[in-house]
Design a protein around this motif. Sequence first.
Motif, short mmCIF file in Angstrom:
data_model
loop_
_atom_site.label_atom_id
_atom_site.label_comp_id
_atom_site.label_asym_id
_atom_site.label_seq_id
_atom_site.Cartn_x
_atom_site.Cartn_y
_atom_site.Cartn_z
N ASP E 104 -13.72 -4.09 13.50
CA ASP E 104 -13.24 -2.71 13.65
C ASP E 104 -14.32 -1.73 14.11
OD1 ASP E 104 -14.68 -3.00 11.40
OD2 ASP E 104 -13.08 -2.42 10.00
N TYR E 105 -15.33 -2.27 14.73
CA TYR E 105 -16.37 -1.36 15.25
C TYR E 105 -17.16 -2.01 16.38
CZ TYR E 105 -19.49 -4.25 12.48
OH TYR E 105 -20.18 -5.32 11.96
N VAL E 106 -17.77 -1.16 17.21
CA VAL E 106 -18.77 -1.56 18.20
C VAL E 106 -19.91 -0.59 18.04
CG1 VAL E 106 -19.33 -1.77 20.62
CG2 VAL E 106 -17.04 -2.36 19.83
N LEU E 107 -21.08 -1.13 17.76
CA LEU E 107 -22.26 -0.25 17.69
C LEU E 107 -23.17 -0.65 18.84
CD1 LEU E 107 -24.23 1.76 16.53
CD2 LEU E 107 -24.99 0.02 14.91
N PHE E 108 -23.40 0.33 19.70
CA PHE E 108 -24.17 0.07 20.91
C PHE E 108 -25.47 0.87 20.86
CE2 PHE E 108 -25.34 1.90 24.95
CZ PHE E 108 -25.39 0.82 25.81
N THR E 109 -26.62 0.24 21.09
CA THR E 109 -27.87 1.00 21.18
C THR E 109 -28.61 0.57 22.44
OG1 THR E 109 -29.45 -0.53 20.18
CG2 THR E 109 -28.05 0.71 18.67
N ARG E 110 -29.26 1.54 23.08
CA ARG E 110 -30.08 1.16 24.24
C ARG E 110 -31.47 1.77 24.13
NH1 ARG E 110 -30.08 5.03 28.63
NH2 ARG E 110 -28.62 6.74 28.29
N GLN E 111 -32.44 1.03 24.61
CA GLN E 111 -33.82 1.48 24.57
C GLN E 111 -34.48 1.24 25.91
OE1 GLN E 111 -36.01 -0.20 21.20
NE2 GLN E 111 -34.05 -0.85 20.33
#
Lengths: 321, 321, 321, 321, 321
Positions: E104-111
Amino acid sequence: MLIRCVVYEGGRKVADIPKEEIHLHLGQPGRFVWVALRDPTPEELEEMRVQFDLHELAVEDARHGNQRPKVEEYGDCIFAVMHTVELEDKELVVGEVDVFVGPDYVLFTRQRTKLGFSGVRDRCEREPQLMKAGPGYVLYALMDTIVDRYFPVIDQLEEDLEEIEDRIFQGAPARKNVEDLYALKRKLVVLRHAVGPLHEAAGKLYGGRVPEVVIGTQDYFRDIYDHLFRINQSIDSLREMLTTAISVNLSLISVHENETLKRLASYGALVAIPTMIAGVYGMNFDVMPELRWAYGYPATLAVMAIADGYLLYRFKKGGWI
Amino acid sequence: MLIRCVVYEGGRKVADIPKEEIHLHLGQPGRFVWVALRDPTPEELEEMRVQFDLHELAVEDARHGNQRPKVEEYGDCIFAVMHTVELEDKELVVGEVDVFVGPDYVLFTRQRTKLGFSGVRDRCEREPQLMKAGPGYVLYALMDTIVDRYFPVIDQLEEDLEEIEDRIFQGAPARKNVEDLYALKRKLVVLRHAVGPLHEAAGKLYGGRVPEVVIGTQDYFRDIYDHLFRINQSIDSLREMLTTAISVNLSLISVHENETLKRLASYGALVAIPTMIAGVYGMNFDVMPELRWAYGYPATLAVMAIADGYLLYRFKKGGWI
Amino acid sequence: MLIRCVVYEGGRKVADIPKEEIHLHLGQPGRFVWVALRDPTPEELEEMRVQFDLHELAVEDARHGNQRPKVEEYGDCIFAVMHTVELEDKELVVGEVDVFVGPDYVLFTRQRTKLGFSGVRDRCEREPQLMKAGPGYVLYALMDTIVDRYFPVIDQLEEDLEEIEDRIFQGAPARKNVEDLYALKRKLVVLRHAVGPLHEAAGKLYGGRVPEVVIGTQDYFRDIYDHLFRINQSIDSLREMLTTAISVNLSLISVHENETLKRLASYGALVAIPTMIAGVYGMNFDVMPELRWAYGYPATLAVMAIADGYLLYRFKKGGWI
Amino acid sequence: MLIRCVVYEGGRKVADIPKEEIHLHLGQPGRFVWVALRDPTPEELEEMRVQFDLHELAVEDARHGNQRPKVEEYGDCIFAVMHTVELEDKELVVGEVDVFVGPDYVLFTRQRTKLGFSGVRDRCEREPQLMKAGPGYVLYALMDTIVDRYFPVIDQLEEDLEEIEDRIFQGAPARKNVEDLYALKRKLVVLRHAVGPLHEAAGKLYGGRVPEVVIGTQDYFRDIYDHLFRINQSIDSLREMLTTAISVNLSLISVHENETLKRLASYGALVAIPTMIAGVYGMNFDVMPELRWAYGYPATLAVMAIADGYLLYRFKKGGWI
Amino acid sequence: MLIRCVVYEGGRKVADIPKEEIHLHLGQPGRFVWVALRDPTPEELEEMRVQFDLHELAVEDARHGNQRPKVEEYGDCIFAVMHTVELEDKELVVGEVDVFVGPDYVLFTRQRTKLGFSGVRDRCEREPQLMKAGPGYVLYALMDTIVDRYFPVIDQLEEDLEEIEDRIFQGAPARKNVEDLYALKRKLVVLRHAVGPLHEAAGKLYGGRVPEVVIGTQDYFRDIYDHLFRINQSIDSLREMLTTAISVNLSLISVHENETLKRLASYGALVAIPTMIAGVYGMNFDVMPELRWAYGYPATLAVMAIADGYLLYRFKKGGWI
């Protein structure tokens, strides 16, 4: 040639027996016969085949020799081929050891090996508690000895490489280095062909389904597998360093050529400059004031010396000479 | 062209038969027909296809030739393609052998091979106790013969390499060495393409699930597999040594160039020094006391000789000449 | 030499105990003993073998040292061998860590390592909630520390390569570059032999069937596996760049040789032309009008200078000088 | 652009139909529609997608083109991508063929190919007994044609290599050889990328679990697999020989350089020796008896000629000239 | 830094929400939260860990960055690490994208990425019928975007290689070519380390057992796998051509050296011959008839010119000049 033929029971030696009596001792629980042959004749092998009821193909392999290292099962018999690698005047000599291991016998034959294996028997007889595990343990003891004898060979090859490396970087004659690198490569290939297939074959003697004779001694064979892994790794390193050494050596040959070229050019210049100056004053013009000067000649020589001195200084500074 | 067509029963020859009668002898337990063809025409193959009820695709492969070595199953029929490799004036000639093996027949065809296979039939007929195992054993005998014929080829290539090595290290003309190394490489690739796929294919004939016709002869096929393994290993060694030899040869060419350069420089110096001295005394200065000395000329010549002698000594000592 | 011997229960330290009392604390659920040895003597190892009932072969491996990195199971005991790689004056020093992990003990020994592992114990004691997972977590903590210490080594080697690259492209003396590239290659091989087998071994500690002691800590071992994967990848990159660097360096040596040759030829021409002209006017023909001209000499010198000037211009423009 | 759209039943052609009627012929046992498109527009593909109910992703791949060769299953539909490789003025031109095969249809599209595939349809229509096997057989026929067209390309590349080899060993200008070897390498890479993935993909169409549409034609696909194997093997050989040829060519360049150097040195010596002698007799010493001899001059010239003659003889004998 | 935090239901956007309310929207069927972070601080990650109940180790990996590309499962959560590769002034800049995907989620991080991913969200919101598939589809959309961005990089590198090839064969300065080839190699290694592991990881998301979140989107991930396969293939081609280019370049350097040597020798000869002739007429013999001839001098000059002319003709014809 028969070396020895001994009966063991419960891990302890019972008696030396003549080979004709072998069949009397087979098929008795806890008892097994250990026969050792050296450079066996076809007749001896045939006799053993009958006594132990060995498989025709395995015996034929033993007769021909020149098999690749392997571990094969024929029914409840293991047939193992191993290569010995011995150093003789820094050359590698490859011998062959064939071992037939059944539930109540070990038949050991060796060909073209300098060192014997009587030490293995002594060691086994000193440890009856281990020997009790039966023919499988004897196979382990023999294999362990053969594998242990690879280590000094590897050490020698590593030393050889180090020696060549030293010579390469100290600028020893390149031709000899190249020859030695090639010879080392050749030895490495020989060693690899003894070790590689044996490593693979040893993997069949532990983990998963193993032949029945070695069931109680699996951990020992894993140990051998490990040693072979380590030897293989050393061979791989040697190969890789050798390849690098060959290409590095080629680089250094080119570097050296470059240096030769520069030195050559430098010395050439030291000669060419005075020659040119001398040429100028060798001209036959009517009017050449310098020729008339009282100190023209020494002055010219001085100019030559100064020019050369300056060049020499420049060349030395630039590392050309 | 039909070579022979023979019926066997219980491992023993029954009779030579005309090929039209083949179907009369099929389907009888313990009995099988062994047909040998040489450079078969499409018509002959078609006739055989009908007689033995072979698969269309397999026959087409046999018709075209030029297949890669392989072992394929079509129903209860094994279709095996093998390459023969023969030496002819040191050149390798590749031929092809196709074998169809069913429960009651062996169809053998050969193309572009110099040596025949009648010896295989003789050998099989001399050993009816083995031949009793049926068509699978015949397949083994044929395969064994083909594989055995690879060994002298490998030996020849190894000799070739040794000969080239000797020449490389003895400083024979590099151009010829390079050409020979390349030619050897080419042969090696040819041989590898005959052996490699066959090795892989032979692995399907022992261990695990095997085609029904070879069930009783698995150990024999393991033996062939082993021989192919050994040949493959030799090919790998040759490849590796060849690659090394090529790079070593390049190194030696550079070394040689270096030596040429040095020798050249040395001889150049031996000529340049006297030329410079002569240039100096060719100058036209009015005041050059040496020119007036009675022994100026021989003294100068002596200086030249001494200078050159010294250089020669230095060059020889330094290994430049 | 014994470093410490501590009993833990529920993840918390209970007490330092003398090694003779170890057996009193074994076999109690939730409780385990963690012993650390440094350069253990055979006697110490023997004592531990008895206390923890370790397998003979594993202890023998620990005694000999010089094992390849591996993770082995002996019954419910894991025997892990790891190599430490430490930088000392830019040289790599390889040490060895052997760990025996059972359901109620961790036996840790280290040999030839400079850095200690007391930090691992401190870290574990600070996190009792993790430590509660038992000896498997301690194994993870030790392995993690060893693997983390590979990173600065890799960094150093990468820096070394970059430095050499810079020197190569800035035209530093090729001989030194070659030596450094070779030395770097050697280090890389050393590092690879520590990392490679450990990577493979770490794969046995997560996913699929894993030894019982590490069942609760699989995700941690996957993390270690990942780190080793990354290190391996860096090593592969380094290897590949190194090989490229060596061949690139060889190319540049040839380029440099080419340039040397051109410069040499240019300077040679600058000297040869005046020498030739001087030679012409050094001829002794009776009729050579130029020789009689009042300004013949300076004119000739001028011609020489102009010729050289023109050549110099051409050479500079063509990049030969 | 639509090429043709035909309905087949029981292996025989029923009728050419307009594409709008396709859906009328689907879902009837033993009947299938075979549509051929050339450089299809997105609209045409969309229309087909609707008619045959194709998967969105497959159609998108067909729309974009530039896919790697592959065989994918979407439900009961096979989506196959193949690359054609055609020779045009000795250059390789890569085209793409996409085939959708379902239980009752074959949709064929081609892009950037010179040669058409109408011959495949003709051949299929002439063999209704095979065609009866349905769309799977059509897929085979198309694939077979594409694979067969690789052979002349391989042959061309092999001829190219042989031609370059000849030139290398006959001493043709090295620069051109190098360029041609590089160009050949490039072509080889192109061809390998068409063949390699297709070979792998073809392996999915026989043995083990295969898509339902090809169940009756497995042996045919094994045949294709075999052909691709052979092509792959030829490519591998070419690669290996090419790599060897490049390094051999480098060796020969060095050999040639060496020869140039020697010839150069020889000619240099032939000029330097007379120059030195002339220099000596150009010295201005008062007392130089030779200068006074009536035949001094011709004698000197004779000495020069003899010296050069001797050198020439030595150089020729030593193979320097 | 938080970029956006949005709730979706049935594939359609419901609302932007503050991150504190995330937990209110979890655990409701058909509804999921999609959070995007840029260069997240440890605090932000910690907050997310709590909100989504992420695994400690995965979060730690995200915190450290510098992970290898991978796809890992932690319970029902997928943790994916991908590398972005962006061109900046022809240099490659590697960034990292970490994605946590749960039911029930998408956690997206970019660096360290220059380009953002807001386009992905726009595209997803435009296609609610696909988006309905849930978080798995979002993962696909993100991955697809990252992979698509590799293509222009590959294109750039291919162009670079072509440009260098052109220069190599047009005889541009070798030193620059070598440097550029090395730089290209470096970039290739960087790109390969981004693509290779991701390719392998993508294989876990289709076929056989896949994580539950991606079950409905397998075909999409196969598509990505395919794209990565194609990129990998291009990288392999580039690597192979690059290696060939380096060795070809070395060959050409040697060829060039050879040509330099020949030209040098030619010019040397053109100067040496007149110098020798001049030397002869510079000798001081009393009797040298030519010296007395009225036209001796011009005749000699003519001889010099003719000799040089002839040599020049020969050299040009032989391609030496």
